[in-house]
Design a protein around this motif. Structure first.
Motif, PDB file in Angstrom:
ATOM      1  N   LEU A  79       0.827  -1.209   0.000  1.00  0.00           N
ATOM      2  CA  LEU A  79       0.000   0.000   0.000  1.00  0.00           C
ATOM      3  C   LEU A  79       0.861   1.258   0.000  1.00  0.00           C
ATOM      4  O   LEU A  79       0.540   2.237  -0.681  1.00  0.00           O
ATOM      5  CB  LEU A  79      -0.929  -0.001   1.218  1.00  0.00           C
ATOM      6  N   SER A  80       1.942   1.229   0.776  1.00  0.00           N
ATOM      7  CA  SER A  80       2.806   2.400   0.816  1.00  0.00           C
ATOM      8  C   SER A  80       3.496   2.636  -0.523  1.00  0.00           C
ATOM      9  O   SER A  80       3.794   3.780  -0.885  1.00  0.00           O
ATOM     10  CB  SER A  80       3.855   2.236   1.921  1.00  0.00           C
ATOM     11  N   LYS A  81       3.752   1.561  -1.289  1.00  0.00           N
ATOM     12  CA  LYS A  81       4.382   1.729  -2.596  1.00  0.00           C
ATOM     13  C   LYS A  81       3.423   2.331  -3.619  1.00  0.00           C
ATOM     14  O   LYS A  81       3.856   2.905  -4.615  1.00  0.00           O
ATOM     15  CB  LYS A  81       4.900   0.382  -3.102  1.00  0.00           C
ATOM     16  N   LYS A  82       2.134   2.186  -3.387  1.00  0.00           N
ATOM     17  CA  LYS A  82       1.146   2.750  -4.312  1.00  0.00           C
ATOM     18  C   LYS A  82       0.914   4.236  -4.081  1.00  0.00           C
ATOM     19  O   LYS A  82       0.316   4.896  -4.922  1.00  0.00           O
ATOM     20  CB  LYS A  82      -0.184   2.004  -4.176  1.00  0.00           C
ATOM     21  N   ILE A  83       1.358   4.755  -2.954  1.00  0.00           N
ATOM     22  CA  ILE A  83       1.198   6.179  -2.651  1.00  0.00           C
ATOM     23  C   ILE A  83       2.331   6.933  -3.338  1.00  0.00           C
ATOM     24  O   ILE A  83       3.499   6.814  -2.949  1.00  0.00           O
ATOM     25  CB  ILE A  83       1.211   6.426  -1.132  1.00  0.00           C
ATOM     26  N   LYS A  84       2.019   7.692  -4.342  1.00  0.00           N
ATOM     27  CA  LYS A  84       3.026   8.382  -5.136  1.00  0.00           C
ATOM     28  C   LYS A  84       2.763   9.891  -5.121  1.00  0.00           C
ATOM     29  O   LYS A  84       1.635  10.329  -5.295  1.00  0.00           O
ATOM     30  CB  LYS A  84       3.018   7.889  -6.582  1.00  0.00           C
ATOM     31  N   ILE A 277       4.801  20.847   1.938  1.00  0.00           N
ATOM     32  CA  ILE A 277       5.557  19.814   2.637  1.00  0.00           C
ATOM     33  C   ILE A 277       4.875  18.455   2.530  1.00  0.00           C
ATOM     34  O   ILE A 277       5.496  17.414   2.799  1.00  0.00           O
ATOM     35  CB  ILE A 277       5.747  20.217   4.115  1.00  0.00           C
ATOM     36  N   ILE A 278       3.606  18.444   2.131  1.00  0.00           N
ATOM     37  CA  ILE A 278       2.889  17.176   1.966  1.00  0.00           C
ATOM     38  C   ILE A 278       3.444  16.382   0.789  1.00  0.00           C
ATOM     39  O   ILE A 278       3.465  15.157   0.802  1.00  0.00           O
ATOM     40  CB  ILE A 278       1.383  17.436   1.789  1.00  0.00           C
ATOM     41  N   PHE A 279       3.925  17.070  -0.231  1.00  0.00           N
ATOM     42  CA  PHE A 279       4.374  16.398  -1.445  1.00  0.00           C
ATOM     43  C   PHE A 279       5.802  15.880  -1.269  1.00  0.00           C
ATOM     44  O   PHE A 279       6.584  16.413  -0.481  1.00  0.00           O
ATOM     45  CB  PHE A 279       4.299  17.351  -2.635  1.00  0.00           C
ATOM     46  N   THR A 280       6.124  14.845  -2.014  1.00  0.00           N
ATOM     47  CA  THR A 280       7.456  14.255  -1.949  1.00  0.00           C
ATOM     48  C   THR A 280       8.495  15.204  -2.539  1.00  0.00           C
ATOM     49  O   THR A 280       8.172  16.014  -3.419  1.00  0.00           O
ATOM     50  CB  THR A 280       7.486  12.930  -2.718  1.00  0.00           C
ATOM     51  N   PRO A 281       9.747  15.131  -2.089  1.00  0.00           N
ATOM     52  CA  PRO A 281      10.769  16.063  -2.590  1.00  0.00           C
ATOM     53  C   PRO A 281      11.030  15.934  -4.087  1.00  0.00           C
ATOM     54  O   PRO A 281      11.477  16.894  -4.716  1.00  0.00           O
ATOM     55  CB  PRO A 281      12.021  15.678  -1.783  1.00  0.00           C
TER      56      PRO A 281
END
Length: 348
Positions: A79-84, A277-281
């Motif tokens: 599930l964590s891998k599907k969060i992009k 800050i919610i978005f990935t770097p």
């Protein structure tokens, strides 16, 4: 004996939970103190009621939201891998901690205005500790989330080694592609002919500009000083990234701001800027969101503050917001038009 990975996990989770819960408790306690001042100071009923509500709030969101999501992300790896593109942990911190903390910070000022009867009787400055605690906690969680993919022990490859390796791979790939192309399309040699230079040449990819030569140190003190590690840079960049927002929130503690209606837009747009800050770097949308959520709104807020209240906010901050916005629009959008599309190489 516990493994290093388990110790790292436990320490990270404890630090994140502390950064998630402590700011709300501190800000609400400050609000309870200010509210108690408007009542009978000898009776502490309202004070303890507000403090107990804050403890109940933190306990509820921790048990019902924080812990279940943390366990779900740890147990269900698929599930964590599907969060992009975004980070659930940062979203929980922004929505469940930062938003209530900013709201109660404004409420503290309003309560003090009602106690003193007017804004003129307020203290000269607001305490900086609660707001700094909120932003520091948010940055700490951001640093921990970035550090999860890196080991805390051992030496990382230097930036120079990584750059040389990437350059070598690129050259090998380029040579291989050329060899395959020549093998697939053999052409007989033709005599060289003198031709005129065409008036218009089809534009290819932009040539790479050669930058200045950087020094390389192989031994001694200079080699030790030139070490570069991505884990140390995470701390530096995480604090530098939010320097503009920290400065804007600091302006909210100025007496000319919190005694006027400017307090609301300053806190509002400061919170909106934190949504990045919610978005990935590595999210491709992060640069445009930085301009839309921070630099562009801050231009109008800072310009209004300077016009109405004077230079209580640095002019350098306004220049930074303007230059970042203009450069982003120019290099990403205006250069697509014909008048700006000619590629030029500097002669220096």
């Amino acid at each position: 004996m516990a493994s290093g990975r388990l110790i790292k996990l436990v320490v990270f989770e404890l630090l994140e939970f502390a950064a998630f819960s402590i700011p709300t408790l501190v800000i609400v306690e400050q609000f309870a103190t200010a509210y108690q001042g408007s009542r009978n100071k000898a009776e502490k009923t309202h004070y303890w009621l507000i403090v107990s509500c804050s403890i109940a709030y933190v306990a509820s969101v921790s048990l019902l939201i924080w812990v279940p999501i943390k366990v779900l992300l740890y147990k269900k790896r698929h599930l964590s891998k599907k969060i992009k593109g975004w980070r659930p942990v940062m979203m929980m911190c922004v929505v469940l901690t930062t938003l209530p903390s900013f709201s109660f910070s404004i409420a503290v000022t309003e309560v003090q205005k009602s106690i003193n009867g007017s804004a003129n009787n307020l203290p000269d400055t607001l305490p900086d500790l609660p707001v700094s605690l909120v932003l520091t906690s948010l940055i700490v969680v951001d640093i921990i989330e970035k550090l999860r993919t890196y080991p805390l022990r051992g030496k990382q490859k230097s930036h120079e080694d990584t750059r040389v390796h990437a350059t070598t791979l690129q050259r090998i790939k380029t040579v291989t592609d050329r060899v395959k192309q020549n093998e697939g399309n053999p052409e007989p040699p033709q005599p060289a002919q003198r031709t005129k230079a065409p008036a218009a040449v089809t534009r290819g990819p932009a040539p790479e500009q050669a930058g200045p030569q950087e020094p390389s140190f192989q031994s001694g003190v200079l080699r030790a000083m030139s070490q570069w590690d991505v884990r140390a840079e995470i701390f530096l960049l995480s604090f530098m990234l939010w320097a503009d927002t920290v400065e804007m929130v600091r302006v909210a503690g100025h007496q000319a701001v919190y005694k006027s209606a400017w307090l609301y837009p300053v806190y509002l747009f400061s919170f909106i800027s934190l949504l990045r800050i919610i978005f990935t770097p590595q999210n491709p949308l992060l640069n445009s969101l930085g301009v839309l959520l921070q630099d562009l709104p801050f231009i109008f807020v800072r310009l209004g503050l300077i016009i109405d209240l004077g230079t209580i906010t640095p002019v350098l901050g306004l220049c930074k917001n303007v230059l970042v916005t203009v450069s982003y629009v120019y290099f990403n959008h205006l250069t697509k038009f014909r008048i700006f599309s000619t590629f030029e190489l500097s002669s220096f």
